[in-house]
Enzyme design. Structure first.
Site, mmCIF file in Angstrom:
data_model
loop_
_atom_site.group_PDB
_atom_site.id
_atom_site.type_symbol
_atom_site.label_atom_id
_atom_site.label_comp_id
_atom_site.label_asym_id
_atom_site.label_seq_id
_atom_site.Cartn_x
_atom_site.Cartn_y
_atom_site.Cartn_z
ATOM 1 N N ASP A 48 0.853 -1.177 0.000
ATOM 2 C CA ASP A 48 0.000 0.000 0.000
ATOM 3 C C ASP A 48 0.894 1.234 0.000
ATOM 4 O O ASP A 48 2.070 1.159 0.363
ATOM 5 C CB ASP A 48 -0.893 -0.016 1.252
ATOM 6 C CG ASP A 48 -1.849 1.159 1.305
ATOM 7 O OD1 ASP A 48 -2.883 1.094 0.629
ATOM 8 O OD2 ASP A 48 -1.574 2.134 2.024
ATOM 9 N N SER A 49 0.337 2.354 -0.378
ATOM 10 C CA SER A 49 1.110 3.596 -0.373
ATOM 11 C C SER A 49 1.433 4.065 1.036
ATOM 12 O O SER A 49 2.328 4.885 1.236
ATOM 13 C CB SER A 49 0.346 4.694 -1.119
ATOM 14 O OG SER A 49 -0.919 4.909 -0.524
ATOM 15 N N CYS B 6 -3.870 -0.816 -2.307
ATOM 16 C CA CYS B 6 -4.069 0.620 -2.487
ATOM 17 C C CYS B 6 -4.849 0.847 -3.773
ATOM 18 O O CYS B 6 -4.428 0.395 -4.848
ATOM 19 C CB CYS B 6 -2.721 1.326 -2.549
ATOM 20 S SG CYS B 6 -2.786 3.055 -3.036
ATOM 21 N N CYS C 252 -11.698 2.845 -0.683
ATOM 22 C CA CYS C 252 -10.435 3.270 -0.079
ATOM 23 C C CYS C 252 -10.218 2.379 1.133
ATOM 24 O O CYS C 252 -11.165 2.095 1.875
ATOM 25 C CB CYS C 252 -10.492 4.744 0.330
ATOM 26 S SG CYS C 252 -9.058 5.294 1.299
ATOM 27 N N HIS D 79 -8.970 2.951 3.895
ATOM 28 C CA HIS D 79 -9.258 3.583 5.186
ATOM 29 C C HIS D 79 -10.735 3.415 5.575
ATOM 30 O O HIS D 79 -11.076 3.420 6.759
ATOM 31 C CB HIS D 79 -8.955 5.080 5.135
ATOM 32 C CG HIS D 79 -7.505 5.435 5.245
ATOM 33 N ND1 HIS D 79 -6.573 5.072 4.294
ATOM 34 C CD2 HIS D 79 -6.816 6.133 6.191
ATOM 35 C CE1 HIS D 79 -5.380 5.546 4.648
ATOM 36 N NE2 HIS D 79 -5.503 6.183 5.797
#
Length: 267
Positions: free
Chosen positions: A13-14, A76, A186, A188
């Protein structure tokens, strides 16, 4: 040395959001080793050019492939949208990504239309709409960029009134459309799932890409006959390019447990 059934699953992931994918994998595949790479020194990716995202993504994929992982997961959405095909082209092992997993899950449950919320880069890439229409051209897709949600999640404001009001504003234009599924586009956003579910109501089903990609991973490992045969405690390694002061605190919140075996690489 080639990957074997005892090799780890590679997830990258970033930054830190992909830990929600790791958490889902831990729950679905409790005996699998996992190595997670978060590019914490170069996050966020969303403000970078496609060329830079492509370069960073393939660099990380090569790093994990050198560790002989048996499967790669692009956790991501931005990386998957910009460089997913490039990673697949260079990988000798299967490559899964959150956009494909989320699109497939949404198409399976939707009868009318699908809403997608994500970062501006993910939404502007139109990747979810393309994937969904490739699977079912008859479904309408309504996308909404939600730039304020990532900082609110990282602040830990998961049930805060500010987050509730922000979500209501972002979701208004999506909910006026005829949708019956909402993709959390996303990594998150799974932490906001209870709050989003309250606002969406019972007639809109939420698609959590972390959960769907964990299910997809289980299926692929079964097809490959590559499940770890050892029923012992798995090892979880976390590789980052920087260790910010709040990383372990936020990471533990995303993961639901303390981070151990933390390693920093410098490029």
């Amino acid at each position: 040395m080639a990957a074997t059934s005892r090799s780890a699953i590679g997830v990258f992931d970033s930054g830190i959001g992909g830990l929600t994918v790791v958490r889902a994998l831990m729950e679905r595949l409790p005996f699998e080793d996992i190595v997670y790479f978060g590019d914490t020194a170069r996050v966020p990716y969303g403000v970078k050019s496609n060329e830079t995202i492509h370069s960073f993504t393939t660099q990380i994929a090569d790093f994990l492939l050198a560790r002989d992982v048996k499967l790669l997961i692009i956790a991501c959405n931005t990386m998957a949208a910009v460089a997913g095909e490039a990673v697949r082209a260079r990988s000798p092992v299967p490559v899964l990504d959150v956009i494909d997993a989320g699109a497939r899950a949404a198409v399976e449950i939707s009868q009318r239309g699908i809403g997608v919320i994500g970062t501006p880069t993910t939404v502007n890439s139109n990747a979810y709409a393309r994937n969904i229409h490739a699977l079912n051209p008859a479904l309408s897709v309504y996308s909404q960029a939600c730039p304020l949600l990532v900082p609110l999640v990282e602040e830990g404001w998961l049930e805060h009134e500010v987050t509730r009001l922000t979500l209501r504003e972002y979701l208004k234009p999506v909910f006026v459309e005829s949708i019956d599924a909402l993709v959390l586009g996303c990594t998150h956003y799974p932490l906001l799932k209870p709050l989003i579910g309250q606002i969406a109501g019972p007639n809109i089903r939420l698609v959590d890409s972390a959960v769907t990609i964990a299910e997809q991973t289980a299926r692929v490992l079964t097809e490959m006959e590559m499940h770890n045969p050892q029923r012992i405690a798995p090892r979880y390694d976390y590789v980052v390019t920087d260790i910010p002061l709040r990383f372990q605190t936020i990471g533990s919140r995303f993961l639901g447990r303390e981070l151990s075996h933390l390693e920093q690489v410098r490029w």
